[in-house]
Every structure is written in structure tokens, then in C-alpha cells.
Design a protein around this motif. Sequence first.
Motif, PDB file in Angstrom:
ATOM      1  N   CYS A  78       0.834  -1.208   0.000  1.00 22.04           N
ATOM      2  CA  CYS A  78       0.000   0.000   0.000  1.00 22.04           C
ATOM      3  C   CYS A  78       0.869   1.259   0.000  1.00 22.04           C
ATOM      4  O   CYS A  78       1.730   1.417   0.853  1.00 22.04           O
ATOM      5  N   LYS A  79       0.598   2.161  -0.952  1.00 23.65           N
ATOM      6  CA  LYS A  79       1.358   3.410  -0.986  1.00 23.65           C
ATOM      7  C   LYS A  79       0.619   4.551  -0.316  1.00 23.65           C
ATOM      8  O   LYS A  79       1.087   5.674  -0.304  1.00 23.65           O
ATOM      9  N   GLY A  80      -0.568   4.274   0.218  1.00 23.98           N
ATOM     10  CA  GLY A  80      -1.294   5.283   0.980  1.00 23.98           C
ATOM     11  C   GLY A  80      -2.012   6.320   0.160  1.00 23.98           C
ATOM     12  O   GLY A  80      -2.197   7.448   0.609  1.00 23.98           O
ATOM     13  N   CYS A  81      -2.476   5.972  -1.027  1.00 21.50           N
ATOM     14  CA  CYS A  81      -3.197   6.948  -1.856  1.00 21.50           C
ATOM     15  C   CYS A  81      -4.601   7.220  -1.315  1.00 21.50           C
ATOM     16  O   CYS A  81      -5.201   8.236  -1.645  1.00 21.50           O
ATOM     17  N   LEU A  82      -5.129   6.309  -0.510  1.00 25.07           N
ATOM     18  CA  LEU A  82      -6.429   6.422   0.158  1.00 25.07           C
ATOM     19  C   LEU A  82      -7.617   6.463  -0.806  1.00 25.07           C
ATOM     20  O   LEU A  82      -8.697   6.915  -0.453  1.00 25.07           O
ATOM     21  N   ARG A  83      -7.445   5.964  -2.014  1.00 27.41           N
ATOM     22  CA  ARG A  83      -8.574   5.864  -2.944  1.00 27.41           C
ATOM     23  C   ARG A  83      -9.629   4.906  -2.407  1.00 27.41           C
ATOM     24  O   ARG A  83     -10.813   5.099  -2.621  1.00 27.41           O
ATOM     25  N   CYS A  84      -9.177   3.869  -1.714  1.00 26.28           N
ATOM     26  CA  CYS A  84     -10.118   2.906  -1.139  1.00 26.28           C
ATOM     27  C   CYS A  84     -10.991   3.575  -0.075  1.00 26.28           C
ATOM     28  O   CYS A  84     -12.191   3.306   0.013  1.00 26.28           O
ATOM     29  N   VAL A  85     -10.418   4.459   0.707  1.00 29.97           N
ATOM     30  CA  VAL A  85     -11.165   5.173   1.743  1.00 29.97           C
ATOM     31  C   VAL A  85     -12.213   6.082   1.107  1.00 29.97           C
ATOM     32  O   VAL A  85     -13.358   6.135   1.548  1.00 29.97           O
TER      33      VAL A  85
END
Length: 118
Positions: A78-85
Motif C-alpha cells: 500500500c502506498k497510501g493513496c487512500l482511494r479505497c477510503v
Amino acid sequence: MPRIWGYETAAIGGILATPGNTISNNLAASRMGCLPIFELEKCIHCGICDMVCPDYCLVWTQAANQEIHLQGIDYRYCKGCLRCVESCSTGALRRKKEMPCLAEQQRVKLFPELEGEV
């Protein structure tokens, strides 16, 4: 004293002293201070988060009744783009400030059978 780079102390040209590789695949250094946290009890296993994730870091398993269930996130990928959030309609994925060891505590291994082979 910081090392001063010059023509006498520089590395040989064209050489990557610390090359990236596909063996470790650890993207933790690219996260910008936040990571997605998964709450299983809120998840309806719709899969929208997986459709928007560019890193394929969500871990899914097949239950005995042939249903697919989200188990968690492998923070190694996970690169932490937070698209899932942003795409989660139930609030099962939420943003949290990254603290030391938080990702390792929350991690669900995507490829557990490959963990010891590096």
C-alpha cells in the motif's frame, strides 16, 4: 559532518548504488503519513475499494459458501493513496495518521506462503 560530493568522492557514473527491486516490494516509504484502516464489522464486501486500488494490496478470501470476503490490507504493498477510503460507502475503510508499527500490527499478508523466501 555531512559528506561532500565532488568529482573525487562521487559514485561511479551510471551506477545505481541502491537499486529498487521486485523482491521486497515495500512501498511504506512512499506513504504520505496516512494509511487506510479496515474495520471488518462495517464491511459489506462489495469490492469497490479493490476496483479503485492501484496497488492490489487488499486481501480477499473465499468462504465455505463460495462468497468472497475482504480480510484486510497488506501495507507492504500500500502506498497510501487512500482511494479505497474515498470509495468506501459504509465507512469500513477510514483514514488514520500513520504511527510507528501501526501498519505492521494491522497488516494482513497478501502472500503468506512467500514471506520467508527473500
